[in-house]
Design an enzyme around this catalytic site. Sequence first.
Site, PDB file in Angstrom:
ATOM      1  N   ASP A 194       0.954  -1.270  -0.062  1.00  0.00           N
ATOM      2  CA  ASP A 194       0.033   0.079  -0.072  1.00  0.00           C
ATOM      3  C   ASP A 194       0.785   1.241   0.055  1.00  0.00           C
ATOM      4  O   ASP A 194       1.654   1.493   0.928  1.00  0.00           O
ATOM      5  CB  ASP A 194      -0.921  -0.047   1.389  1.00  0.00           C
ATOM      6  CG  ASP A 194      -1.803   1.306   1.349  1.00  0.00           C
ATOM      7  OD1 ASP A 194      -2.443   1.387   0.313  1.00  0.00           O
ATOM      8  OD2 ASP A 194      -1.521   1.965   2.217  1.00  0.00           O
ATOM      9  N   GLU A 278      -1.234  -1.323  -5.956  1.00  0.00           N
ATOM     10  CA  GLU A 278      -2.350  -0.783  -6.651  1.00  0.00           C
ATOM     11  C   GLU A 278      -2.053   0.159  -7.547  1.00  0.00           C
ATOM     12  O   GLU A 278      -0.907   0.840  -7.473  1.00  0.00           O
ATOM     13  CB  GLU A 278      -3.184   0.080  -5.314  1.00  0.00           C
ATOM     14  CG  GLU A 278      -4.486   0.599  -5.737  1.00  0.00           C
ATOM     15  CD  GLU A 278      -5.254   1.200  -4.348  1.00  0.00           C
ATOM     16  OE1 GLU A 278      -6.186   1.571  -4.617  1.00  0.00           O
ATOM     17  OE2 GLU A 278      -4.406   1.660  -3.598  1.00  0.00           O
ATOM     18  N   CYS A 330     -12.336  -5.326   5.589  1.00  0.00           N
ATOM     19  CA  CYS A 330     -12.015  -6.021   6.525  1.00  0.00           C
ATOM     20  C   CYS A 330     -11.331  -7.111   6.212  1.00  0.00           C
ATOM     21  O   CYS A 330     -11.748  -8.061   5.453  1.00  0.00           O
ATOM     22  CB  CYS A 330     -13.046  -6.323   7.570  1.00  0.00           C
ATOM     23  SG  CYS A 330     -12.184  -7.214   9.154  1.00  0.00           S
ATOM     24  N   CYS A 349     -13.857  -3.111  12.631  1.00  0.00           N
ATOM     25  CA  CYS A 349     -14.794  -3.582  11.862  1.00  0.00           C
ATOM     26  C   CYS A 349     -16.108  -3.710  12.754  1.00  0.00           C
ATOM     27  O   CYS A 349     -16.151  -4.211  13.499  1.00  0.00           O
ATOM     28  CB  CYS A 349     -14.253  -5.105  11.303  1.00  0.00           C
ATOM     29  SG  CYS A 349     -15.337  -5.901  10.373  1.00  0.00           S
ATOM     30  N   ASP A 359      -3.426   1.432   6.806  1.00  0.00           N
ATOM     31  CA  ASP A 359      -2.327   0.998   5.795  1.00  0.00           C
ATOM     32  C   ASP A 359      -2.283  -0.237   5.788  1.00  0.00           C
ATOM     33  O   ASP A 359      -1.891  -0.905   4.691  1.00  0.00           O
ATOM     34  CB  ASP A 359      -1.108   1.908   5.858  1.00  0.00           C
ATOM     35  CG  ASP A 359      -1.460   3.393   5.730  1.00  0.00           C
ATOM     36  OD1 ASP A 359      -2.372   3.734   4.995  1.00  0.00           O
ATOM     37  OD2 ASP A 359      -0.808   4.219   6.320  1.00  0.00           O
TER      38      ASP A 359
END
Length: 379
Positions: A194, A278, A330, A349, A359
Site C-alpha cells: 500500500d 495498487e 476488513c 470492523c 495502511d
Amino acid sequence: MQLRYSFRIEPSPGQRKALGKAFGCARVVFNDCLRARRQAHEHGAPFPTSSELSKRYITEAKKTPERSWLKQVSSVVLQQSLRDLDTAYRSFFASIKGARRGPRTGEPRFKSKRDSRQSVRFTANARWSITADGKLNLPKIGPVRVRWSRTLPSVPSTVTVVKDAAGRYWASFVVETNPADEVLPPLDCDQGIDLGLTHFAVMADGSRVRSPRFLRRAEKKLKREQRSLSRKEKGSKNRNKQRVKVARAHAKVVDARRDFHHKLSTKLIRENQAVSVESLSVKALARTQLAKSVQDAGWSAFVTMLEYKASRYGRTLTKVDRSFPSSQICSACGHRDGPKALHVRAWTCSACGARHDRDHNAGQNIRDEGRRIRAATTS
C-alpha cells in the site's frame, strides 16, 4: 532482452568542445529535416523520405559553405539524429491513430542549443570501442575516462553520450542479455504494498518504509539557489553559472529518489515471488492539495521499476485496479465497512470487531486481491 547501463564520463576540455560540436551538428540536421517535412506538409506535398533527407541535408550539405562544418563530426551521429526524427514522427502518427498506448505524443519540435538535455548516439558502424585501460574511445572525440561502477554483461550495440542540465556527461550503453540467465530461484511467498505519503510503502506483513521526502528536505536550499538565480542579469555569465548550480541541486534530489526506488524495488523483487500493488492515478492526485508530496514520492517511477525488474528476474507483478476498495474491506472477515476519511488511520470492523491499522489492512487486501487476479488468469 535489451538493457541500458549508464555511467558517468569525464571528458577533457578539448573533448567537451568536440562533444559540443557533435551535439550542435546533430541538432542542426534534426531541425533541417524537420523543417523540410513541415514545409512539404504545408504545401500539400508528400513527406520526403529518410533517404532523400539524408542525401540533401547530410551528404550534399557537407559540400556547401554553409554546412561544411558537418564534416567535423562522425557521420553516424548525423544519421542517428535523422532516425530520431523518424521515430518521433512514428510515435506521433501512432498516437493520433490510437495505436500507441500511454499519453498522447505531440508533433516533433525543433531542438534548441539551450535545451536542458543534449545527446548523440554512436552505433557499431561508428567503430567506437572500449580500450584496454577502460576508456571509451569515440570517433573524432578520442578516449574518454569512464567511471565504471559495474561490468557490462555483454558487448554493447550502441552508446549514447548525454549532457544533462547540471553539466554532467553520461555514457549510456545498450546491451543484449539472455533472460534465462537472470531468472532468480522461485520462492513460496508474495507481498502486497500500500503506497502512501507518511509511509512510502506499508507491506502486507506489517513492515513499513518511511517516506524519505527528498524534495521537502532540500526545499530550503532549492529556494535559496533559485532566488539567487532570479537576481542575476539575463544573458550574463554569472546567471549561467547560477543556472548550473540550480540544476545540480535538483539533480541531487532526483538521484537520491531514484537510488531509493532502485534499492527498495530490488529488495522486494528478490525477496518475493509475486508482488501486488495498487495502480494509482498519479495525474489526478497531482491536481489536489497533496500535489507536491505526491510528486516527491514518485510512485509511478517506483511501480515502473517493479514492473521491469519482475519481468527481468522471473517474478510476477500484479496491478490491482484503483477502484478496488482496499481501505474499506476488513482483511479478517471480508466485510466492507464503507468509505473513510483520510484522517482515519485506524478503525474497528463493525462485523467481526477486528481492530485494523488502515495502511496495513490495505496492504493485506491488495495482496489477497493480487492472489485472486493471478488465480483467475492461470485457470
